[in-house]
Write a protein that holds these residues in place. Sequence first.
Motif, short mmCIF file in Angstrom:
data_model
loop_
_atom_site.label_atom_id
_atom_site.label_comp_id
_atom_site.label_asym_id
_atom_site.label_seq_id
_atom_site.Cartn_x
_atom_site.Cartn_y
_atom_site.Cartn_z
N ASN A 143 -20.40 13.43 -40.32
CA ASN A 143 -20.16 14.85 -40.62
C ASN A 143 -19.88 15.56 -39.30
OD1 ASN A 143 -20.71 14.41 -43.36
ND2 ASN A 143 -22.88 14.77 -43.07
N TYR A 144 -18.61 15.73 -39.01
CA TYR A 144 -18.21 16.27 -37.71
C TYR A 144 -17.11 17.30 -37.94
CZ TYR A 144 -16.95 16.15 -32.71
OH TYR A 144 -16.72 16.47 -31.39
N GLY A 145 -17.40 18.57 -37.66
CA GLY A 145 -16.39 19.59 -37.94
C GLY A 145 -16.07 19.62 -39.42
N ALA A 146 -14.79 19.44 -39.75
CA ALA A 146 -14.36 19.45 -41.15
C ALA A 146 -14.62 18.13 -41.85
CB ALA A 146 -12.87 19.77 -41.22
N TYR A 147 -14.87 17.08 -41.08
CA TYR A 147 -15.05 15.76 -41.68
C TYR A 147 -16.38 15.67 -42.41
CZ TYR A 147 -11.07 14.25 -38.88
OH TYR A 147 -9.82 14.13 -38.33
N ARG A 148 -16.36 15.02 -43.57
CA ARG A 148 -17.57 14.81 -44.34
C ARG A 148 -17.60 13.38 -44.85
NH1 ARG A 148 -18.97 18.29 -41.94
NH2 ARG A 148 -20.03 20.22 -42.47
N LYS A 149 -18.76 12.72 -44.59
CA LYS A 149 -18.97 11.33 -45.03
C LYS A 149 -17.82 10.43 -44.54
CE LYS A 149 -21.52 12.84 -49.15
NZ LYS A 149 -21.41 14.28 -48.85
N GLU A 150 -17.42 10.66 -43.30
CA GLU A 150 -16.29 9.93 -42.72
C GLU A 150 -16.77 8.61 -42.12
OE1 GLU A 150 -12.38 9.70 -42.55
OE2 GLU A 150 -13.35 11.61 -43.07
N ASP A 151 -15.88 7.63 -42.09
CA ASP A 151 -16.18 6.37 -41.40
C ASP A 151 -16.23 6.67 -39.90
OD1 ASP A 151 -16.38 3.85 -40.38
OD2 ASP A 151 -14.33 3.24 -40.89
N ASP A 152 -17.42 6.57 -39.34
CA ASP A 152 -17.58 6.91 -37.92
C ASP A 152 -17.84 5.67 -37.07
OD1 ASP A 152 -20.04 6.33 -38.90
OD2 ASP A 152 -21.07 8.03 -38.00
N SER A 153 -17.34 4.51 -37.53
CA SER A 153 -17.53 3.29 -36.77
C SER A 153 -16.79 3.38 -35.44
CB SER A 153 -17.01 2.08 -37.56
OG SER A 153 -15.65 2.25 -37.90
N GLY A 154 -17.34 2.74 -34.43
CA GLY A 154 -16.77 2.83 -33.10
C GLY A 154 -17.14 4.14 -32.44
N TYR A 155 -16.69 4.31 -31.23
CA TYR A 155 -16.96 5.55 -30.48
C TYR A 155 -15.72 6.43 -30.61
CZ TYR A 155 -19.49 8.19 -26.89
OH TYR A 155 -20.21 9.14 -26.20
N GLN A 156 -15.70 7.23 -31.71
CA GLN A 156 -14.51 8.01 -32.02
C GLN A 156 -14.56 9.39 -31.35
OE1 GLN A 156 -12.95 8.07 -36.06
NE2 GLN A 156 -14.40 6.46 -36.65
N VAL A 157 -13.40 9.83 -30.89
CA VAL A 157 -13.26 11.17 -30.31
C VAL A 157 -12.02 11.82 -30.92
CG1 VAL A 157 -14.35 10.50 -28.14
CG2 VAL A 157 -11.85 10.39 -28.35
N MET A 158 -12.04 13.18 -30.93
CA MET A 158 -10.85 13.92 -31.35
C MET A 158 -9.83 13.86 -30.21
SD MET A 158 -11.68 14.95 -34.37
CE MET A 158 -10.32 16.04 -34.76
N ILE A 159 -8.59 13.58 -30.55
CA ILE A 159 -7.54 13.49 -29.53
C ILE A 159 -7.08 14.90 -29.17
CG2 ILE A 159 -5.26 12.59 -28.95
CD1 ILE A 159 -5.70 10.45 -31.12
N ARG A 160 -7.18 15.24 -27.91
CA ARG A 160 -6.69 16.53 -27.45
C ARG A 160 -5.28 16.33 -26.90
NH1 ARG A 160 -9.40 20.79 -23.06
NH2 ARG A 160 -7.96 22.50 -23.54
N TYR A 161 -4.30 16.54 -27.77
CA TYR A 161 -2.91 16.31 -27.39
C TYR A 161 -2.49 17.27 -26.29
CZ TYR A 161 -2.31 13.15 -31.36
OH TYR A 161 -2.42 12.09 -32.22
N ARG A 162 -1.72 16.72 -25.37
CA ARG A 162 -1.26 17.54 -24.25
C ARG A 162 0.04 18.26 -24.57
NH1 ARG A 162 -2.21 18.07 -18.80
NH2 ARG A 162 -3.90 16.55 -18.81
N GLY A 163 0.84 17.69 -25.44
CA GLY A 163 2.12 18.31 -25.75
C GLY A 163 2.77 17.68 -26.96
N LYS A 164 3.96 18.14 -27.28
CA LYS A 164 4.72 17.62 -28.40
C LYS A 164 5.31 16.26 -28.03
CE LYS A 164 5.89 22.01 -30.59
NZ LYS A 164 6.97 22.86 -31.12
#
Length: 650
Positions: free
Chosen positions: A223-244
Amino acid sequence: MKLPAPLVNFGAFCKRNHQQLVAGLITFSVSLGVLVLRDNGTFKQIELLSYDNLMRSQLNEPSDQRIVIVEISEADIQRFRWPFSDRLFAKLINQIASAKPAVIGIDKYLDLPVLDGRSELVEATKNAGNVVNATFLATVKGRSNVEPAKDLEQISRYGYVNLSTDKGAVVRRSAIVGDSGSFAFEITQLYLQKLHNKQQLVFNPDAIQFTAGKQIIPRMTANYGAYRKEDDSGYQVMIRYRGKPRSFQHISASDVIDGKFAPEQFRDRAVLIGITAESLKDSFATPVTADEEVMYGVEIHANIVSQLISATLDDRKFIQVWSNDLENLWIAIWAIIGGGLATFIPNAFRNVGLLATLAIGLTVGSYIAFAQALWLPIFPSLLGLISANVLVMSYQLAIQQSERKVLMGLFSRHVSKELVDIIWSNREKFMEEGRITGQEVYVTVLFTDMRNFSTAAEAQAPGETLNWLNNYLGTIANEVLAHGGMVDKYIGDAVMAVFGVPIPHANEVERTRDAQSAVDAALAIARKLAEMNDVWVAQGLPPVTTGIGINSGTVIAGSLGSAERLEYSVLGDAVNIAARLESFNKEVDGGPHHILISEDTHQRLNNNFKTEFVGKYALKGKKQETGIYRVLDIQKKANPVVSSASSETT
């Protein structure tokens, strides 16, 4: 049984604050409902779409020059055919390695020999000494892992290229470490090792956390931000995109093979070799792509590498969220603000204006927070704010409609429309438990009564009598309303009117104006009835005489009757005196207009009317004598006030 004092006080409190308590209950229900729906994942998709908008709004960073992409485009595969041979990959590695990059990452499985040149590929990889190859970890039944090639495993690093996707195959997050390091993680570690040996990504086994420079890398939970009951296997991070797409420097594979590049383009850089040919289908939707636009896998990996390197060396922030408890509190606060706004600012236009201002402020604030890499729950907060406000406002409007119905039922037939609007704007002064509370007010009371109703009625058929009487009473009512008075009640052919209610007049100027308005209305009624008498006489009906009595004084004003049938009226001795004055016209000469007024009313006329002192009399049911005057006309010129003991005209 007598209730304990605390319970009595609590009951009284609830009674006084009934509307606020109901509004609070509505607000609580809204906030609880929003939180429950969010916890069930109802808002996940719309929150992720708002996240995408937030991400697109922040694409104002310069390109990361530490990363270069060698792209295998449609033109390249048309020239060299696909799949590229091992010899071709060997040449790519040799050409890039000659420029001394920090690391070479190959986003292409090299687990099996392709055509010829395998020994050359092994030799090139070994000589470069900084190659990271791609593997794949099967997470779905029916798929197999892509293991590192045995002949390359000892001479190169390797990392899995799996990308986590949300609904719609959108890549917003990535597991940088699983059972082994990801492709981007291994590239980052090798880059930092080559150029910044003391600043690598460090794992703390006790806290199960990675750090990048001064930052702890925030790990996604179920349960992270908008995610609910998400598969959180591994060390997951949100990708902060630098550009298009294509925000990193791209060099075509053909140019590299042909040597058409400057060594400075690769020196000390992280070089990623990957596919940008649309036909090979290595592309994904991302938060920074729109419509049919896609980003190729190698570009996504480049964004992750850039994120990890920038966090370590530049302290660029990772996308973070608050704890679930803090997010829930934030959402609840906005619902409370929305409900409180509607509760304490009942004016609909002001409420809507402030609601819009708050909604815009919340949205802008969320964008500002995201610029600092903090992802706030914008949609649930807006939903709580607006829903609580709208529902409480709807409740308030329903109560207002109920109160307005009561007020209109009490006043609409008795006062002018303008006064009804004034009453409504001051409703809180009047309403309590669905009725108007009694209050002591100073008023001027006017009574009229027809003298020869029976004679006139005998000369007409029953239906004609009713129309004639309605015409008569309507004339009186219209003049009362036109002069700012209230028609209190009809008593057969008699009318009782009051000036100075329902809005109490506290100052003497207003009270004097009420008395003069009542006398003005009486004269207007007398003149109108005289005109109507001419018409009735012409129709063969007998003329009618109407007596009018006016008195000023203090009364009790409020609603009378049951909850099903309420009437607004005034009670008190001042009312009785006015009624007696009207009746007294039968005993004394009320003048040409048959208008008798009391001493209290006479004192407030300020010589604006011609009056004549009749005398002092003890009216029926009264022991104390009352000074009585007859009203003759409006005073054309101001004359000195003559002593009330005189019988001369004043």
